[in-house]
Design a protein around this motif. Structure first.
Motif, short mmCIF file in Angstrom:
data_model
loop_
_atom_site.label_atom_id
_atom_site.label_comp_id
_atom_site.label_asym_id
_atom_site.label_seq_id
_atom_site.Cartn_x
_atom_site.Cartn_y
_atom_site.Cartn_z
N CYS A 1 0.79 -1.24 0.00
CA CYS A 1 0.00 0.00 0.00
C CYS A 1 0.82 1.29 0.00
O CYS A 1 0.27 2.35 -0.30
CB CYS A 1 -0.93 0.02 1.22
N LYS A 2 2.09 1.23 0.36
CA LYS A 2 2.84 2.47 0.56
C LYS A 2 3.93 2.71 -0.48
O LYS A 2 4.14 3.84 -0.93
CB LYS A 2 3.49 2.48 1.96
N VAL A 3 4.64 1.65 -0.84
CA VAL A 3 5.80 1.82 -1.71
C VAL A 3 5.40 1.63 -3.17
O VAL A 3 4.68 0.70 -3.51
CB VAL A 3 6.90 0.80 -1.33
N GLY B 1 28.04 0.81 3.37
CA GLY B 1 27.42 0.95 4.67
C GLY B 1 26.01 1.49 4.63
O GLY B 1 25.36 1.58 5.66
N VAL B 2 25.51 1.88 3.44
CA VAL B 2 24.16 2.42 3.31
C VAL B 2 23.39 1.52 2.34
O VAL B 2 23.65 1.52 1.14
CB VAL B 2 24.17 3.88 2.80
N GLU B 3 22.44 0.74 2.86
CA GLU B 3 21.71 -0.20 2.04
C GLU B 3 20.40 0.40 1.54
O GLU B 3 19.77 1.21 2.23
CB GLU B 3 21.41 -1.48 2.83
N SER B 4 20.01 -0.01 0.34
CA SER B 4 18.77 0.47 -0.27
C SER B 4 18.02 -0.71 -0.88
O SER B 4 18.63 -1.68 -1.34
CB SER B 4 19.06 1.51 -1.36
N ILE B 5 16.70 -0.60 -0.89
CA ILE B 5 15.86 -1.57 -1.60
C ILE B 5 15.83 -1.14 -3.06
O ILE B 5 15.39 -0.04 -3.38
CB ILE B 5 14.44 -1.60 -1.01
N VAL B 6 16.29 -2.00 -3.95
CA VAL B 6 16.41 -1.63 -5.36
C VAL B 6 15.36 -2.33 -6.23
O VAL B 6 15.11 -1.91 -7.36
CB VAL B 6 17.82 -1.94 -5.90
N LEU C 1 15.14 2.75 -2.57
CA LEU C 1 14.62 3.32 -1.32
C LEU C 1 15.53 2.90 -0.18
O LEU C 1 15.80 1.70 0.01
CB LEU C 1 13.19 2.81 -1.09
N LEU C 2 16.03 3.88 0.59
CA LEU C 2 16.88 3.56 1.74
C LEU C 2 16.13 2.64 2.69
O LEU C 2 14.95 2.84 2.97
CB LEU C 2 17.29 4.83 2.48
#
Length: 587
Positions: free
Chosen positions: A278-280, A338-343, A287-288
């Motif tokens: 519902c949100k993404v 060190g900074v993960e994101s949903i790709v 998205l971080l």
């Protein structure tokens, strides 16, 4: 304590009164030892040596050796037996059993978590917090580790056998064990109760539905290769039917029979699938992961409940996402170190399609307001620590302490290594204690060629500063709920600049937000609402996979308030605050 190499600072033999005093101290520390056992452990005539060492943390430790094996060690005036001694006297300390795969973790420096303790049918030994204990492997009574209980037996049981149970000091296979003959533990027949526990553990069919919760958690160690989502130490296996758990969360009976940990797992699953469904949107990617948790999953949490990853079986949000990635629901990448994101998200995944949004959930507008509030409050400033890597030129100075090229050290560790090197090589000037004599190693590592024939002494502060200057600069970043990450070089500050655009208009440009775990889009949206000015995201020139925030006008005052006051970032990591517009005096 001995998981890493240590440095020997003295070695001598024990004679006469010192030997009698040691025997008296051992008798007081371990009253169960008989007179004959004491005489055997601390003999009158056989060679008995004492070695003084520094652990890798700089702790001063005294080790007592007999027959070339370490038998005792003393730290902060407390005596502890080694595994060599416990193999001779296995009942010297109260013993707690664990599973064989755990030993490798303990030898690597891990403490023993309570889910890793096997509870025998006769119950656990009764100990108090601070009691010295032995750790054995199931099926063998020979101890393989020595540790201190962090809570009493009653507290362990009251905590549901969860949390840290023992602070491990020494193990079979660690560096102290390597000082001896490196023999393996003897095979000692377990007590009857332990044998019964082992027999039950060998029968998987009988265990199902009857095995204690903590036994299930540790059994996952032997299934590591088959279930990559299972935690290795101190954690339970994550729920398998994730979409099912999430969709039925609100339909649970008021008297929920699940443990609090299982309930938190189910709540995370529910909010995860709710947020994806519902949100993404696809346009939100990449998205971080911190934004996904704080701005999307939190807004999907039912009223009266709160997401807390520490209370789940995953313990860390990154572990939760790894499990979801293993199910091929989404894909997570480290776009910046060190900074993960949903790709990528598979919105056609059966679990997402099967998820039903709970009835009576708040409206979209209320969720949007909640999302905006969460975005401002869930951010935690990372912990940033300067670190240093051993360069090729500096290896001769650090190899005595067990370090090699590429070893990562903190400034305090560097300082202790240098101090130990100077003292062990007797380089302190006899007439002036503030000066250090430059030997061949210090000369090659710290002096330029033009200085090598001129400088014979260095002051302490100059010695340490020269050493730090010649090491490779690194920094360690720890984001909230994630493991520390070491990066090369010094961390780049958040860079704020003012640029001139057409018609003499000014814009504020902000770079490097991603390095600090900040979502540039969230920062742009928040600024836009605060100052009522247009804000956009554009690619950062010369920086791959990074973007910059651009907002109309000189907005440094608002940025400073947001970064310093709301996000609690240290001022030293923000560059350009001095360019804020000057406030004129009122006439």
């Amino acid at each position: 304590m001995f998981a890493r190499a240590f440095r020997v600072r003295a070695n001598s033999s024990i004679k006469g009164s010192d030997r009698r005093k040691l025997r008296s101290d051992v008798a007081a520390a371990f009253p169960t030892l008989s007179t004959e056992q004491l005489a055997e452990l601390i003999p009158n005539k056989e060679e008995l040596n004492v070695i003084k060492i520094y652990s890798h943390k700089g702790e001063a430790v005294t080790v007592y050796m007999n027959h070339r094996n370490p038998i005792l060690f003393e730290a902060e005036k407390v005596l502890y037996p080694t595994v060599y001694t416990l193999w001779v006297y296995p009942d010297l300390l109260p013993a707690f059993s664990t599973w064989p795969p755990v030993l490798q973790k303990l030898a690597g420096g891990a403490d023993l978590m309570l889910p890793g303790v096997v509870v025998p049918p006769s119950g656990l030994p009764r100990v108090q917090r601070g009691t010295l204990c032995a750790v054995t492997l199931l099926g063998n009574r020979a101890p393989v580790a020595v540790g201190v209980a962090t809570m009493s037996t009653e507290e362990m049981l009251a905590a549901g056998m969860k949390g840290k149970g023992f602070a491990v000091l020494h193990t079979h296979l660690d560096h102290l064990w390597e000082c001896g003959d490196k023999s393996s533990p003897p095979t000692l027949a377990p007590l009857v109760t332990d044998a019964a526990a082992e027999e039950r553990a060998g029968d998987e069919q009988e265990l199902q539905g009857k095995e204690p919760e903590q036994l299930e958690a540790v059994r996952d160690l032997s299934l590591k290769d088959r279930e990559p989502c299972a935690e290795l130490l101190g954690q339970e296996e994550p729920p398998k039917n994730r979409a099912e758990d999430g969709s039925t969360e609100d339909q649970q009976d008021p008297e929920d029979s699940r443990t609090p940990q299982e309930q938190m797992d189910a709540l995370f699953n529910q909010c995860f699938f709710h947020a994806l469904k519902c949100k993404v949107k696809k346009s939100d990617l990449p998205l971080l992961t911190s934004t996904f948790l704080g701005s999307h999953m939190f807004s999907c949490c039912p009223a009266g409940k709160q997401l807390d990853i520490k209370k789940s079986s995953y313990k860390k949000f990154s572990k939760f996402l790894q499990c979801m990635q293993h199910q091929r629901i989404l894909q997570v990448k480290e776009l910046n170190k060190g900074v993960e994101s949903i790709v990528e998200v598979d919105w056609k995944h059966p679990d997402i399609k099967a998820f039903a949004v709970p009835e009576g959930f708040s409206s979209a507008s209320a969720a949007q307001e909640s999302k905006s509030e969460d975005r401002e409050h869930v951010y935690h400033a990372p912990e940033i620590i300067p670190m240093y890597g051993v360069s090729t030129k500096m290896v001769p100075l650090f190899q005595e302490s067990g370090h090699k090229k590429g070893s990562v050290l903190s400034s305090s560790e560097v300082r202790n290594i240098i101090i130990n090197y100077v003292k062990s090589n007797e380089l302190v000037d006899e007439t002036n204690k503030n000066l250090v004599k430059v030997d061949a190693v210090l000369c090659d590592c710290l002096l330029d060629k033009s200085e090598q024939d001129e400088l014979s002494h260095l002051k302490w502060d100059e010695l340490l500063s020269r050493c730090l200057e010649r090491l490779q600069p690194l920094h360690q970043v720890t984001f909230h709920g994630q493991d520390p990450v070491v990066r090369k070089g010094n961390i780049e500050p958040i860079d704020i600049t003012i640029a001139q655009r057409s018609s003499n208009k000014k814009v504020t440009i902000v770079k490097n937000l991603e390095l600090y775990g900040l979502d540039p889009q969230c920062v742009a949206n928040t600024l836009q609402q605060k100052v009522q000015a247009s804000a956009t995201i554009t690619p950062a020139p010369g920086a791959k996979d990074r973007v910059q925030v651009q907002i109309q006008g000189n907005q440094i005052h608002h940025l400073a308030k947001m970064l310093l006051d709301e996000y609690q970032l240290p001022r030293k990591y923000i560059q350009g605050l001095e360019k804020a517009p000057k406030v004129g005096r009122k006439k």
